[in-house]
Write an enzyme that holds these catalytic residues in place. Structure first.
Site, PDB file in Angstrom:
ATOM      1  CG  HIS A 136       4.407  17.095 -23.832  1.00  0.00           C
ATOM      2  ND1 HIS A 136       5.265  18.171 -23.751  1.00  0.00           N
ATOM      3  CD2 HIS A 136       5.047  16.067 -23.218  1.00  0.00           C
ATOM      4  CE1 HIS A 136       6.366  17.808 -23.107  1.00  0.00           C
ATOM      5  NE2 HIS A 136       6.258  16.543 -22.769  1.00  0.00           N
ATOM      6  NE  ARG A 183      -4.161  -1.886   1.741  1.00  0.00           N
ATOM      7  CZ  ARG A 183      -4.377  -2.819   2.643  1.00  0.00           C
ATOM      8  NH1 ARG A 183      -3.706  -2.819   3.767  1.00  0.00           N
ATOM      9  NH2 ARG A 183      -5.265  -3.753   2.446  1.00  0.00           N
ATOM     10  CE  LYS A 193       7.649  17.842 -13.591  1.00  0.00           C
ATOM     11  NZ  LYS A 193       7.658  16.677 -14.421  1.00  0.00           N
TER      12      LYS A 193
HETATM   13  N1  GLY Z   1       5.978  15.800 -17.514  1.00  0.00           N
HETATM   14  C1  GLY Z   1       4.927  16.654 -17.205  1.00  0.00           C
HETATM   15  C2  GLY Z   1       4.547  16.652 -15.764  1.00  0.00           C
HETATM   16  O1  GLY Z   1       5.255  16.095 -14.961  1.00  0.00           O
HETATM   17  O2  GLY Z   1       3.543  17.198 -15.411  1.00  0.00           O
END
Ligand code: GLY
Length: 367
Positions: free
Chosen positions: A249, A122, A228
Site C-alpha cells: 500500500h 452518537r 484479517k
Molecule cells: N485495509 C487495511 C486495514 O483494514 O487495516
C-alpha cells in the site's frame, strides 16, 4: 453451505457469514444479532438494480422496514459533502437508536456508511454487505471507516466495528473481470504477509477463482476473512501488527495519488504493483531471496494483472516519494514500509533507506 468467521473483539465481537443467497437471508441473519424494525440501506448506485431487490426481499421477509439512500459509485463519492448529504437524508427520516444502517456496496459505500453510523445519534449499529471481492476480503472487516478530504484519503473517520458482515458469493458473478482481479490482489496479500501455504494455494487456484470457480472463491474469502479477523483482533487500532495489512500500500498509494485516483489504476491493481515493488525492494536491500520476488511477479502476471508501472503516464521518483510522505501512516516525517524476508515473512520497516527506495523507483520510472 454458509461458513462463519468470528471477529473476537470482546464487546464488539461479530460474525462474518460467507455463502450463497445471503442477501435473501439478510433479515433473518440480522435478527439473529439484535432486534430491529427499521434499517437505512445505503446502496451503491451501480448495484441498485442487481442486488437491492434481493436485499429488500430478504428484509421484508423478516418484517424489517427498509429506507434506501443511494450513493454515487466511485472514490470521488467519498467526500465530506457527500457524507453531509447522506447524514441529512437519514436525519430527515428521524432515525432512532433502535435503527440500524446497512452498507450495500463496495469499499466506498462501506467506509461512508461506517462514518455515518459512527456519528449519527452518537453511534448507530451497522451491518456490512460488501458487493465486491475487495470489500469482502478487506474493507468490510475490521471497522475502519473514512471519507476523503482535499488533504488526503481517509483523514476523517473512526474505528467503528460493524455488528455483522454478510459476504454473499453470488455478487461475485456480477463483477467485471478487472474488478474481480483487483480484489484478488488483496486475497493473495494475506499469503505474502504470513501464510506462505496460502500463497502456494493461490498460485495453484488463483486463475480458477478468477474464472468463477465458486468453491475456490468460498475458500479464498474464508481464509482471507480469518486472516484479517486474526490480525484485527490482535491490534484493532493499528498500533502494531495491523500495519502488515498495508503490504503493497505504501508503494501502491503513491501510484494512485500520482494518477489522481483516476480510473487508470484500480486500488487493487495499485496494491498488486506495490507488493511486487515491496518484494523487489526487499531483494535489493539484501533481505529477501530473489526467487521469492520472482514468484510474486509471476503470480501477478499469471492472473493477467500488470506487475509494472503503467506506461501511459509519466512517472517521477521524487513525486512518488512525496506522495508516500503525505500518507497518514507516515510517522514523525518517516515513511513506514512493509517489507519481506520471503513469501509469508513480511515485517514493518520504519527505517527503510529512502534513497535506496528512490533509486529503485527512478529506475522503474525510466524503464
Ligand atoms: N485495509 C487495511 C486495514 O483494514 O487495516
Amino acid at each position: 453451505m454458509t461458513q462463519t468467521v468470528r471477529v473476537a473483539l470482546d464487546t464488539r465481537a461479530y460474525d462474518i457469514h460467507i455463502g450463497e443467497k445471503l442477501l435473501e437471508r439478510a433479515g433473518e441473519l440480522i435478527l439473529g444479532v439484535r432486534k430491529v424494525k427499521r434499517v437505512f440501506v445505503v446502496a451503491d448506485s451501480k448495484i441498485v438494480a442487481t442486488h437491492l431487490p434481493r436485499l429488500e426481499k430478504g428484509l421484508a421477509a423478516a418484517g424489517i422496514a427498509a429506507h434506501v439512500v443511494t450513493l454515487q459509485a466511485g472514490d470521488a463519492a467519498k467526500s465530506w459533502d457527500n457524507l453531509g448529504r447522506l447524514l441529512d437524508a437519514i436525519l430527515d427520516q428521524r432515525p432512532e437508536r433502535a435503527d440500524l444502517l446497512v452498507a450495500l456496496g463496495g469499499g466506498v459505500v462501506g467506509d461512508m456508511t461506517g462514518v455515518a453510523a459512527s456519528l449519527l445519534l452518537r453511534g448507530l449499529d451497522f451491518v456490512q454487505i460488501p458487493t465486491t471481492l475487495l470489500a469482502q476480503v478487506d474493507s468490510s472487516v475490521g471497522g475502519k471507516t473514512g471519507v476523503n478530504t482535499r488533504q488526503g484519503k481517509n483523514l476523517i473517520g473512526a474505528f467503528h466495528q460493524p455488528r455483522l458482515v454478510l459476504c454473499d458469493l453470488d455478487v461475485l458473478d456480477t463483477l467485471g473481470p478487472r474488478e474481480l482481479r483487483a480484489g484478488y490482489a488483496e486475497v493473495f496479500k494475506y499469503g505474502l504477509i504470513d501464510m506462505p501455504e496460502f500463497f502456494d494455494w493461490c498460485e495453484a487456484n488463483g486463475p480458477a477463482l478468477l474464472a468463477g470457480d465458486r468453491a475456490a472463491q468460498a475458500y479464498a474469502v474464508r481464509v482471507s476473512c480469518e486472516a484479517k479477523a486474526r490480525i484485527v483482533t490482535e491490534d484493532e487500532r493499528e498500533t502494531g501488527v495491523r500495519a502488515l495489512l498495508n503490504l503493497g500500500h505504501t508503494f501502491g498509494h503513491a501510484l494512485e495519488a500520482d494518477l489522481g485516483y483516476g480510473p487508470e489504476l484500480l486500488h487493487g491493481e495499485a496494491v498488486a504493483i506495490g507488493m511486487r515493488q515491496a518484494f523487489d525492494f526487499s531483494v535489493r536491500a539484501g533481505l529477501c531471496p530473489a526467487a521469492d520476488a520472482a514468484r510474486v511477479r509471476a503470480h501477478i502476471l499469471a492472473c493477467d494483472m500488470a506487475a509494472d508501472l503503467p506506461r501511459q503516464h509519466r512517472w517521477n521518483a521524487d513525486a512518488l516519494i512525496a506522495h508516500m510522505g503525505h500518507d497518514k501512516k507516515a510517522s514523525g516525517g518517516k515513511i513506514t514500509f512493509i517489507l519481506a524476508r520471503g513469501i509469508g515473512k513480511s515485517f514493518i520497516a520504519r527505517d527503510a533507506d529512502i534513497d535506496a527506495v528512490r533509486a529503485m523507483l527512478a529506475a522503474e520510472c525510466a524503464a
